[in-house]
Design an enzyme around this catalytic site. Structure first.
Site, PDB file in Angstrom:
ATOM      1  N   ASP A  24      30.428  73.350 101.585  1.00 50.31           N
ATOM      2  CA  ASP A  24      31.585  73.270 100.610  1.00 50.31           C
ATOM      3  C   ASP A  24      30.813  73.016  99.293  1.00 50.31           C
ATOM      4  OD1 ASP A  24      30.691  70.619 101.271  1.00 50.31           O
ATOM      5  OD2 ASP A  24      32.979  69.969 101.856  1.00 50.31           O
TER       6      ASP A  24
ATOM      7  N   ASP B 239      38.267  76.203 108.949  1.00 45.39           N
ATOM      8  CA  ASP B 239      37.235  75.230 109.257  1.00 45.39           C
ATOM      9  C   ASP B 239      38.330  74.084 109.663  1.00 45.39           C
ATOM     10  OD1 ASP B 239      37.246  74.832 106.426  1.00 45.39           O
ATOM     11  OD2 ASP B 239      36.372  73.011 107.277  1.00 45.39           O
TER      12      ASP B 239
ATOM     13  N   CYS C 105      42.458  76.985 130.841  1.00 41.72           N
ATOM     14  CA  CYS C 105      41.365  77.032 130.081  1.00 41.72           C
ATOM     15  C   CYS C 105      40.209  77.269 130.941  1.00 41.72           C
ATOM     16  CB  CYS C 105      41.391  75.635 129.130  1.00 41.72           C
ATOM     17  SG  CYS C 105      39.801  75.497 128.282  1.00 41.72           S
TER      18      CYS C 105
ATOM     19  N   CYS D  97      36.941  76.733 130.042  1.00 39.88           N
ATOM     20  CA  CYS D  97      35.696  75.950 129.145  1.00 39.88           C
ATOM     21  C   CYS D  97      34.938  75.132 130.346  1.00 39.88           C
ATOM     22  CB  CYS D  97      36.180  75.094 128.052  1.00 39.88           C
ATOM     23  SG  CYS D  97      36.696  73.351 128.599  1.00 39.88           S
TER      24      CYS D  97
ATOM     25  N   CYS E 231      36.746  71.882 131.624  1.00 34.35           N
ATOM     26  CA  CYS E 231      37.994  72.211 132.627  1.00 34.35           C
ATOM     27  C   CYS E 231      37.497  72.912 133.837  1.00 34.35           C
ATOM     28  CB  CYS E 231      39.060  73.106 131.745  1.00 34.35           C
ATOM     29  SG  CYS E 231      39.930  72.229 130.418  1.00 34.35           S
TER      30      CYS E 231
ATOM     31  N   HIS F 249      35.943  71.198 125.020  1.00 34.33           N
ATOM     32  CA  HIS F 249      37.297  71.616 125.436  1.00 34.33           C
ATOM     33  C   HIS F 249      38.180  72.043 124.072  1.00 34.33           C
ATOM     34  CE1 HIS F 249      41.210  72.411 126.973  1.00 34.33           C
ATOM     35  NE2 HIS F 249      41.631  71.563 126.041  1.00 34.33           N
TER      36      HIS F 249
END
Ligand code: ZN
Length: 377
Positions: A90, A262, A300, A302, A305, A331
């Site tokens: 930024d 973002d 999920c 991931c 999980c 996660h």
């Protein structure tokens, strides 16, 4: 070098590819935030496994510590933090306005005191670009002024300043391997937003950011602003909605023609024990999870999980183990990155628009604040 190719469109939602020196960026895309050249609690390997393709870092923070010249000496941001894929910085403007201890804005720039040691510094458009050229991200931002969205007089003044600073940022930018994005401002006033979108779109920026949203306005105001801005932007340039990233914001933003997002939210929530889920936000510190053998989210896939129970995560949080922050960050980032990947697929098959209501229904509860912590067991 910075071509944006549109691959599919459904309504205003888009799928595309933005070519950068560190690889092609498939859009829509959600970028995790690595404020201090580090996505908190995660390694670059974690981020790659999560499918993260773009990482954001903050100019204000890196300028103050360790210093942009030191980062340049160490080979630039990619090499310094060992992230080989696309990066974005930024302009530092937003942080100066929100974090610096005191700041004085004039038409030339901003003088501020560091939140770390109180030392005095000055950012101008030229200085912000010079710092971002030292940092070396693939996508960099013009220096802008973010107003209080509901203060019309201030929004007008900040927008005009942002336009002059956009021209100065363009003039100051010399590195050909960085895409400089202009930033649309204008608070929540539709006329100001339209004026700003047209002006920024008329300048030779390879991409356009939409700033000054998610800074205190209502969701309706954010949506109305996007409804004014994105139809005025060129089709062949990526649009980046800065600092926005709850699951429902992603769904609503993509439906309104945004390509890049973002937000610190997934990793910040993780450090406060909260997890996104397709059934609403969970606070894993809650006593009800003490003997819960389920994963955070049964839908999920991931690493967290696939591997750990809610009971174990709750134990880590209670024992103040640092692993809790890592597992919840994995996660939460996976949830947003996968949501965007799924939406990309839906747009390509022309089935996103019809799914928006059910996606919002499924993910809408995640906007709520974490449930109050209970420590009564
Ligand atoms: Zn998960």
């Amino acid at each position: 070098m910075f071509e944006y190719n549109l691959l599919a469109k459904e309504g205003r939602a888009r799928v595309g590819v933005f070519k950068t020196p560190h690889g092609d960026l498939q859009t829509p895309v959600f970028a995790p935030v690595g404020t201090q050249a580090s996505v908190k609690t995660l390694t670059p390997e974690h981020l790659k496994e999560l499918g993260a393709s773009l990482v954001l870092s903050n100019t204000y923070h890196l300028y103050l510590r360790p210093g942009d010249e030191l980062v340049a000496e160490m080979g630039g941001l990619h090499k310094f933090m060992q992230w080989p894929n696309p990066m974005l910085t930024d302009s530092g403007g937003y942080q100066v306005f929100s974090l610096a201890l005191t700041r004085k804005i004039d038409d030339d720039g901003v003088t501020f005191k560091s939140h770390i040691d109180g030392s005095t510094h000055r950012f101008t458009p030229e200085k912000s670009i010079a710092i971002q050229e030292n940092l070396g991200a693939d996508i960099i931002m013009a220096f802008d002024e973010c107003s209080d969205p509901n203060d019309h007089a201030y929004s007008l003044k900040a927008m005009e300043r942002t336009h002059r600073w956009a021209e100065r940022s363009l003039k100051a930018h010399v590195r050909a391997d960085q895409a400089l994005f202009g930033i649309v401002q204008g608070g929540v006033d539709p006329d100001l937003r339209a004026t700003s979108a047209k002006f920024i779109a008329s300048l030779p920026f390879p991409g356009i950011a939409i700033g000054g949203l998610s800074v205190g306005e209502t969701k309706d105001e954010m949506h109305r602003s996007l409804d004014v801005v994105t139809p005025l932007l060129p089709e062949n340039k990526p649009r980046y909605l800065m600092g926005v990233g709850t699951p429902e914001d992603l769904i609503n933003g993509i439906a309104r023609g945004v390509d890049i997002f973002d937000c610190v939210l997934p990793t910040r929530l993780a450090r406060h024990h909260a997890a996104f889920s397709s059934t609403g936000r969970l606070n894993l510190m809650n006593a009800t999870f003490k003997r819960d053998t389920r994963p955070i989210d049964e839908s999920c896939d991931c690493y967290t999980c696939r591997t750990f129970t809610r009971a174990y995560l709750r134990h880590l949080i209670n024992a103040k183990e640092l692993l809790a922050g890592t597992l919840l960050s994995i996660h939460n980032l996976h949830a947003l990155i996968q949501l965007v990947v799924d939406i990309r697929g839906l747009i390509q098959t022309g089935s996103f628009e019809s799914k928006v209501p059910s996606l919002l229904d499924q993910w809408g509860n995640n906007a709520q604040k974490p449930t109050p912590v209970r420590l009564t067991d």
